[in-house]
Design an enzyme around this catalytic site. Structure first.
Site, PDB file in Angstrom:
ATOM      1  N   GLU A  56       6.954   3.851  25.318  1.00 25.30           N
ATOM      2  CA  GLU A  56       5.695   3.398  25.915  1.00 25.30           C
ATOM      3  C   GLU A  56       5.871   2.611  27.211  1.00 25.30           C
ATOM      4  O   GLU A  56       5.019   2.688  28.094  1.00 25.30           O
ATOM      5  CB  GLU A  56       4.916   2.530  24.914  1.00 25.30           C
ATOM      6  N   SER A 100     -33.740  -4.611 -31.056  1.00 26.36           N
ATOM      7  CA  SER A 100     -33.776  -5.889 -31.774  1.00 26.36           C
ATOM      8  C   SER A 100     -33.036  -7.007 -31.069  1.00 26.36           C
ATOM      9  O   SER A 100     -33.117  -8.159 -31.493  1.00 26.36           O
ATOM     10  CB  SER A 100     -33.195  -5.708 -33.176  1.00 26.36           C
TER      11      SER A 100
END
Length: 816
Positions: A106, A477
């Site tokens: 790079e 219930s």
């Protein structure tokens, strides 16, 4: 003869020299003017293009977007949020070979240039002119950093000028090590990975400091084209790019020729790990919503927050297995229903099929979907992604089928549990069933409201819907505690007598789950056995509106219509609200709001937000402790008696709805309250006798066994040692003709209470000597003074006296 020239002759002979001097002066002036113009133009351009640029000292305070991390109660990470997957590391955390590889490919002059490589810029410019394109890049690492941090990626002259200006400023303010560290943490490397550390962990499952030469070369080649050179998408191009990096390193004398040649011979060597499914995906999603509500989306996904949650990873793991195993056990009871689909019949080739489950990594014990590749009488082979599995007759024995080819055929999508054993190169697995049944679980700490575990369904990859917090289902219930709480607040006591017998409330004639009647029985036993008739009589006595008020006081937010069948659970409530409400009872009447978060800190460890427990008193301590007697009776001798095997202080309530569409168990220990629901999203029946005690309670017991571990000495508030407890209501107070229990039977018959078909025109029972009340429809409730129902004669034990021959007055117990 004299050699002197006359003045006129000298003037004429010096004319060329004078002309030359004038030309030089003019050229010099022109050059100086041009330089001044260029300098002025450049200065003007720099002024124009730098007006909107960030100040370079902002970079000193710059923090790249980082991952927000979720931690459980003990500081263990289990989830994260991020728009960019990034792990920030220091300069020394990049291996030297990685640093050299990046520089070689790079920016070869990174260590010597001042932000701009003039020769590289000139070469790139010449290449662009001669090639009539923009193929040659000239950006240094510093210029790339400036672009990535502050600028766009558009290719314009203005951007290039700004990039160069910022690069020079960066070089003046930071060392080369600092610049490389910023670059190495910021650069995009494909597949959502930013920075070399995150990319190293993704591609090679190791830290950037551990990379070898070919691995470092591969990563160094990615910044030029993260997608074009992706080793996953384009492995051949990635290999050529990696080898180019190796060649550049060899040319730079960073590695020897032998090292380069040896590295080129190696394959890419990827070790990409599939992401693990979060141990608590529904909990993580709830946390995300809560955080975004508090801090906003950008802060949550970019600021790198540290979030201390209430989750207990150990209990969450138990909850996951409890729900998965519990629903699988239910599926076994219902029998083999066949494969869910066949991909060959749908026109899809076996090698092309991918199931959503396969996006995540699985391990032994996990339930997942598989694709059948071959079916023989004594062997079924399938694959989970690329993982081959094999099953033998023992692995499908529960189906009742002897031969594998009678069960499935190639192309079938089946549900399996991955085993830990191997048979050759294939993993062992057990055939399971996925008929669509779902389960959910939620547990909280009674004192703080901390959500310890949350399971919102059976398979998060297929359904992200959270059945613990978002699904409103009829409670059956499990709604009765609100009825009995209201009755206790009105003065009803556990030892009071209620008649379980035929009754009609106008046009509404209810029945018990067992379709029988037990006559006069104590309130405590009526609750423990979950008898419907007593619950309806108590609700009619205190008024259904009062019951609804109690439910809302306990935190239920559902809009509950005021008609009597509500007392049997004809109301839809979320599991989360039920769990929070049930925790009131072991908390002595105090409600603690469930919470997901404890504390949120920023990346520097500074606390941004803390959430203390939110508490409120919703009923009295006396009422709560009276209800605890009823709820403990359920797990001791009632419909939840199976829980007594845990040999620990427990309380709870079963719940089963009409046609067995919903099965619940809500319960608690002194420290933890947990709720479990099982059912279908389509609200189809679970099947005959699939009650809360049968489908939900085993899941609850598995979880609670882990939740109470190591807490042998805990007790409920108001605990009295056995020697100091008052005696239970003696059998002699109950009608001799209809004893409540057979003394030889330790548990009560029946496993749940089944509410009848709901009808909005049901009416309350007429009290003794009164006319029937108005129909129980919204807005037409009629409140009547409570009176005891007709009561049969009862025998009451006599207290010990000095003169036993003298008759004593008999205390009367209320009856309803």
């Amino acid at each position: 003869m004299s050699s002197d020239k006359s003045p006129s002759e000298k003037y004429l002979s010096n004319a060329p020299l004078r002309h030359t001097r004038k030309l030089v002066g003019r050229y010099t002036l022109a050059i100086l003017f041009s330089l001044a113009a260029i300098t002025g133009s450049l200065a003007g351009l720099m002024l124009v293009y730098s007006v909107d640029l960030p100040q370079i000292h902002d970079l000193e305070r710059y923090r790249p977007s980082t991952t927000t991390e979720l931690l459980d109660q003990k500081g263990r990470p289990f989830g994260s949020f991020a728009l960019e997957q990034r792990v920030i590391v220091n300069y020394d955390d990049f291996s030297p070979v990685l640093r050299q590889a990046v520089i070689s490919i790079e920016d070869k002059n990174f260590e010597s240039h001042w932000g701009i490589n003039v020769f590289r810029v000139a070469g790139a410019l010449w290449h662009d002119i001669t090639s009539h394109g923009r193929a040659q890049g000239a950006s240094t690492l510093t210029m790339q950093l400036a672009r990535n941090l502050f600028l766009s990626s558009e290719r314009t002259t203005a951007r290039k000028v700004q990039e160069a200006y910022l690069s020079i400023q960066i070089e003046r303010s930071f060392t080369k090590e600092q610049i490389f560290t910023l670059y190495g943490n910021q650069i995009y490397l494909g597949h959502g990975m930013y920075g070399f550390e995150a990319a190293s962990e993704f591609y090679f499952s190791k830290h950037a400091s551990q990379l070898n030469l070919p691995e470092a070369a591969l990563l160094a080649g990615l910044p030029k084209g993260p997608v074009a050179y992706s080793p996953l998408f384009n492995p051949e191009k990635a290999l050529r790019r990696r080898n180019l990096v190796l060649t550049e390193m060899e040319n730079d004398k960073a590695i020897t020729k032998q090292q380069a040649e040896a590295a080129r011979e190696l394959p890419l060597g990827l070790h990409v790990q599939q992401p693990e499914m979060s141990v608590a995906p529904w909990f993580v999603e709830e946390v995300r919503r809560e955080l975004e509500k508090q801090f906003g989306t950008d802060e949550v996904h970019e600021a790198g927050l540290r979030v201390q949650t209430t989750l207990d990873l150990d209990l969450q793991t138990v909850a996951n297995h409890a729900v998965a195993d519990g629903v699988a056990t239910y599926e076994h009871r219902r029998g083999w229903k066949g494969a869910s689909q066949n991909v060959l019949a749908q026109g899809t080739a076996l090698e092309d099929y991918k199931h959503p489950d396969w996006a995540m990594r699985i391990q032994a014990g996990d339930y997942t979907h598989a694709l059948v590749t071959s079916a023989l009488p004594l062997e079924i082979r399938a694959r989970i992604g690329n993982l081959p599995i094999v099953m033998t007759p023992e692995d499908w024995k529960w189906t009742g089928q002897a031969h594998g080819d009678d069960l499935v055929k190639p192309g079938d999508v089946i549900y399996v549990q991955l085993g830990s054993g191997m048979e050759g190169t294939a993993h062992k697995a057990v055939l399971e069933q996925d008929s669509g049944a779902q389960g959910s679980l939620m547990a909280i700490d009674n004192t703080s409201g901390d959500v310890l575990a949350m399971v919102g369904g059976r398979d998060y990859a297929l359904s992200q819907f959270n059945r613990a917090t978002q699904s409103e289902r009829q409670t059956g219930s499990s709604f009765k505690p609100y009825v009995y709480t209201t009755a206790v607040e009105a003065g009803v006591k556990p030892e009071d007598i209620v008649v379980d017998g035929p009754v009609s409330f106008g046009s509404y004639t209810p029945h018990n789950y067992e379709n029988d009647y037990k006559g006069a029985m104590t309130v405590l036993n009526a609750f423990a056995e979950s008898r419907n008739i007593p619950a309806l009589k108590l609700a009619a006595r205190v008024g259904i509106r009062k019951v609804i008020e109690t439910a809302h006081r306990f935190g239920v937010t559902s809009n509950i219509p005021a008609y009597l069948p509500v007392a049997l659970g004809a109301v839809e409530i979320t599991l989360q609200e039920q769990v929070a409400a049930y925790a009131v009872f072991p908390n002595d009447g105090i409600r603690v709001t469930p919470r997901l978060l404890r504390k949120v800190s920023n990346a520097d460890g500074i606390t941004l937000w803390e959430q203390p427990p939110a508490v409120s008193e919703v009923t009295s301590q006396q009422t709560a402790r009276t209800m605890m007697q009823l709820l403990q009776a359920v797990t001791r001798m009632g419909t939840g008696a199976a829980a007594s095997k845990l040999n620990h202080p427990l309380g709870g309530k079963t719940g089963t709805t009409s046609d067995y569409t919903d099965a619940w168990f809500m319960g608690f220990s002194p420290s933890v309250t947990c709720g479990v629901w099982v059912g279908f999203d389509s609200r189809q029946s679970l099947g005959e006798k699939e009650t809360g005690a049968k489908a939900a309670l085993p899941i609850w017991m598995t979880f609670m066994q882990a939740a109470i571990k190591g807490k042998d000495d805990e007790h409920f508030p108001g605990y009295v040692a056995a020697a100091a407890r008052p005696a239970a209501v003696p059998e002699s107070v109950k009608p001799a003709a209809k004893p409540l229990l057979n003394p030889s039977v330790k548990t009560l018959p029946g496993t749940a209470a089944k509410p009848q078909t709901l009808h909005p025109t049901a009416v309350t029972a007429p009290l003794a000597g009164q006319k029937p009340l108005h129909p129980l429809v919204p807005g037409t409730i009629s409140s009547q003074p409570a009176r005891p129902l007709a009561k049969p004669p009862v025998s009451v034990p006599q207290p010990a006296t000095a003169n036993p021959a003298k008759p004593q007055p008999k205390p009367a117990l209320p009856q309803y």
